[in-house]
Design a protein around this motif. Structure first.
Motif, PDB file in Angstrom:
ATOM      1  N   SER A 194       0.644  -1.157  -0.278  1.00  0.00           N
ATOM      2  CA  SER A 194       0.052   0.040   0.043  1.00  0.00           C
ATOM      3  C   SER A 194       0.725   1.306  -0.093  1.00  0.00           C
ATOM      4  CB  SER A 194      -0.861   0.172   1.342  1.00  0.00           C
ATOM      5  OG  SER A 194      -1.709  -1.032   1.139  1.00  0.00           O
ATOM      6  N   TYR A 195       2.104   1.338   0.217  1.00  0.00           N
ATOM      7  CA  TYR A 195       3.022   2.396   0.304  1.00  0.00           C
ATOM      8  C   TYR A 195       4.173   2.277  -0.551  1.00  0.00           C
ATOM      9  CZ  TYR A 195       0.445   2.855   4.748  1.00  0.00           C
ATOM     10  OH  TYR A 195      -0.598   3.061   5.619  1.00  0.00           O
ATOM     11  N   ALA A 196       4.661   3.554  -1.012  1.00  0.00           N
ATOM     12  CA  ALA A 196       5.545   3.713  -1.554  1.00  0.00           C
ATOM     13  C   ALA A 196       6.999   3.516  -0.633  1.00  0.00           C
ATOM     14  CB  ALA A 196       5.829   5.256  -1.826  1.00  0.00           C
ATOM     15  N   MET A 197       7.904   3.008  -1.413  1.00  0.00           N
ATOM     16  CA  MET A 197       9.226   2.841  -0.760  1.00  0.00           C
ATOM     17  C   MET A 197      10.294   3.664  -1.515  1.00  0.00           C
ATOM     18  SD  MET A 197       8.505   0.416   1.300  1.00  0.00           S
ATOM     19  CE  MET A 197      10.205  -0.221   1.573  1.00  0.00           C
ATOM     20  N   GLY A 198      11.404   3.994  -0.544  1.00  0.00           N
ATOM     21  CA  GLY A 198      12.550   4.528  -0.839  1.00  0.00           C
ATOM     22  C   GLY A 198      13.917   4.092  -0.567  1.00  0.00           C
ATOM     23  N   TRP A 199      14.739   4.426  -1.427  1.00  0.00           N
ATOM     24  CA  TRP A 199      16.340   4.200  -0.929  1.00  0.00           C
ATOM     25  C   TRP A 199      16.944   5.508  -0.768  1.00  0.00           C
ATOM     26  CZ3 TRP A 199      18.580  -0.371  -0.024  1.00  0.00           C
ATOM     27  CH2 TRP A 199      17.922  -1.715  -0.440  1.00  0.00           C
ATOM     28  N   PHE A 200      17.753   5.687   0.366  1.00  0.00           N
ATOM     29  CA  PHE A 200      18.445   6.755   0.619  1.00  0.00           C
ATOM     30  C   PHE A 200      20.077   6.287   0.849  1.00  0.00           C
ATOM     31  CE2 PHE A 200      15.520  10.133   1.313  1.00  0.00           C
ATOM     32  CZ  PHE A 200      14.315   9.771   1.290  1.00  0.00           C
ATOM     33  N   ARG A 201      21.073   7.225   1.091  1.00  0.00           N
ATOM     34  CA  ARG A 201      22.261   6.753   1.364  1.00  0.00           C
ATOM     35  C   ARG A 201      22.779   7.791   2.400  1.00  0.00           C
ATOM     36  NH1 ARG A 201      25.028   7.033  -4.708  1.00  0.00           N
ATOM     37  NH2 ARG A 201      25.200   9.268  -4.685  1.00  0.00           N
ATOM     38  N   GLN A 202      24.119   7.394   2.852  1.00  0.00           N
ATOM     39  CA  GLN A 202      24.866   8.477   3.770  1.00  0.00           C
ATOM     40  C   GLN A 202      26.171   8.070   3.811  1.00  0.00           C
ATOM     41  OE1 GLN A 202      23.211   8.789   7.625  1.00  0.00           O
ATOM     42  NE2 GLN A 202      24.274  10.876   8.151  1.00  0.00           N
ATOM     43  N   ALA A 203      26.968   9.005   3.312  1.00  0.00           N
ATOM     44  CA  ALA A 203      28.483   8.807   3.321  1.00  0.00           C
ATOM     45  C   ALA A 203      29.016   9.381   4.585  1.00  0.00           C
ATOM     46  CB  ALA A 203      29.006   9.358   2.108  1.00  0.00           C
ATOM     47  N   PRO A 204      30.233   8.876   4.798  1.00  0.00           N
ATOM     48  CA  PRO A 204      30.850   9.350   5.960  1.00  0.00           C
ATOM     49  C   PRO A 204      30.881  10.992   6.036  1.00  0.00           C
ATOM     50  CG  PRO A 204      31.906   7.646   5.196  1.00  0.00           C
ATOM     51  CD  PRO A 204      31.010   7.830   4.287  1.00  0.00           C
ATOM     52  N   GLY A 205      30.316  11.655   7.260  1.00  0.00           N
ATOM     53  CA  GLY A 205      30.617  13.086   7.146  1.00  0.00           C
ATOM     54  C   GLY A 205      29.793  14.054   6.498  1.00  0.00           C
ATOM     55  N   LYS A 206      28.463  13.153   5.855  1.00  0.00           N
ATOM     56  CA  LYS A 206      27.621  13.819   4.839  1.00  0.00           C
ATOM     57  C   LYS A 206      26.138  13.565   5.605  1.00  0.00           C
ATOM     58  CE  LYS A 206      30.450  14.034   0.761  1.00  0.00           C
ATOM     59  NZ  LYS A 206      30.238  13.626  -0.708  1.00  0.00           N
ATOM     60  N   GLU A 207      25.379  14.429   5.112  1.00  0.00           N
ATOM     61  CA  GLU A 207      24.016  14.137   5.204  1.00  0.00           C
ATOM     62  C   GLU A 207      23.447  13.177   4.503  1.00  0.00           C
ATOM     63  OE1 GLU A 207      22.648  18.709   6.944  1.00  0.00           O
ATOM     64  OE2 GLU A 207      21.566  17.894   5.073  1.00  0.00           O
ATOM     65  N   ARG A 208      22.201  12.298   5.234  1.00  0.00           N
ATOM     66  CA  ARG A 208      21.539  11.337   4.303  1.00  0.00           C
ATOM     67  C   ARG A 208      20.765  12.112   3.130  1.00  0.00           C
ATOM     68  NH1 ARG A 208      17.879   7.466   7.855  1.00  0.00           N
ATOM     69  NH2 ARG A 208      19.642   7.274   8.786  1.00  0.00           N
ATOM     70  N   GLU A 209      21.260  11.237   1.787  1.00  0.00           N
ATOM     71  CA  GLU A 209      20.452  11.881   0.685  1.00  0.00           C
ATOM     72  C   GLU A 209      19.671  10.768   0.051  1.00  0.00           C
ATOM     73  OE1 GLU A 209      23.681  13.001  -2.201  1.00  0.00           O
ATOM     74  OE2 GLU A 209      24.461  10.843  -2.421  1.00  0.00           O
ATOM     75  N   PHE A 210      18.654  11.358  -0.762  1.00  0.00           N
ATOM     76  CA  PHE A 210      17.705  10.464  -1.521  1.00  0.00           C
ATOM     77  C   PHE A 210      18.255  10.045  -2.607  1.00  0.00           C
ATOM     78  CE2 PHE A 210      13.888   9.389  -3.623  1.00  0.00           C
ATOM     79  CZ  PHE A 210      13.966   9.643  -4.868  1.00  0.00           C
ATOM     80  N   VAL A 211      18.061   8.819  -3.129  1.00  0.00           N
ATOM     81  CA  VAL A 211      18.594   8.020  -4.215  1.00  0.00           C
ATOM     82  C   VAL A 211      17.397   7.734  -5.381  1.00  0.00           C
ATOM     83  CG1 VAL A 211      19.631   5.899  -4.879  1.00  0.00           C
ATOM     84  CG2 VAL A 211      20.410   6.916  -2.796  1.00  0.00           C
ATOM     85  N   ALA A 212      16.402   7.051  -4.494  1.00  0.00           N
ATOM     86  CA  ALA A 212      15.512   6.533  -5.462  1.00  0.00           C
ATOM     87  C   ALA A 212      14.122   6.115  -4.610  1.00  0.00           C
ATOM     88  CB  ALA A 212      15.676   5.299  -6.387  1.00  0.00           C
TER      89      ALA A 212
END
Length: 124
Positions: A31-49
């Motif tokens: 019923s819900y959308a899904m997403g992938w995010f990533r976080q590199a060392p020293g960086k904020e979490r960012e949207f991927v897909a």
């Protein structure tokens, strides 16, 4: 309550490929959308897909467009991220998440549940 478990990360050379998987518990997965995010060392979490509830709509960060593909299997409660032509700057911990609606977005506060993450390291 939804539990998410990512797998498939690892060490790969630049130009290589990996497929990440995210297993979701709960009967409402489809019923819900899904997403992938990533976080590199020293960086904020960012949207991927992200992918809508049915899989009909997908959208990507510009940095991965044309290289990454998100998909889902609602019968198995899985979402996938196929990553190709990987670059060292793709190195990060990758997280899957459940969106609060059926349509998804690029905004992490709109995602209600998160997995623990899987490490992807791309060597040059």
């Amino acid at each position: 309550q939804v539990q998410l478990v990512e797998s498939g990360g690892g060490l790969v050379q630049a130009g290589g490929s990996l497929r990440l998987s995210c297993a979701a518990s709960g009967s409402t997965f489809s019923s819900y959308a899904m997403g992938w995010f990533r976080q590199a060392p020293g960086k904020e979490r960012e949207f991927v897909a992200a992918i809508s509830w049915s899989g009909a709509t997908t959208f990507y960060a510009d940095s991965v467009k044309g290289r990454f593909t998100i998909s889902r299997d609602n019968n198995k409660n899985f979402v996938y991220l196929q990553m190709a032509n990987l670059k060292p700057e793709d190195t990060a911990v990758y997280y899957c998440a459940v969106h609060s609606t059926a349509w998804g977005s690029r905004l992490s506060p709109e995602y209600d549940y998160w997995g623990q993450g899987t490490q992807v390291t791309v060597s040059s």
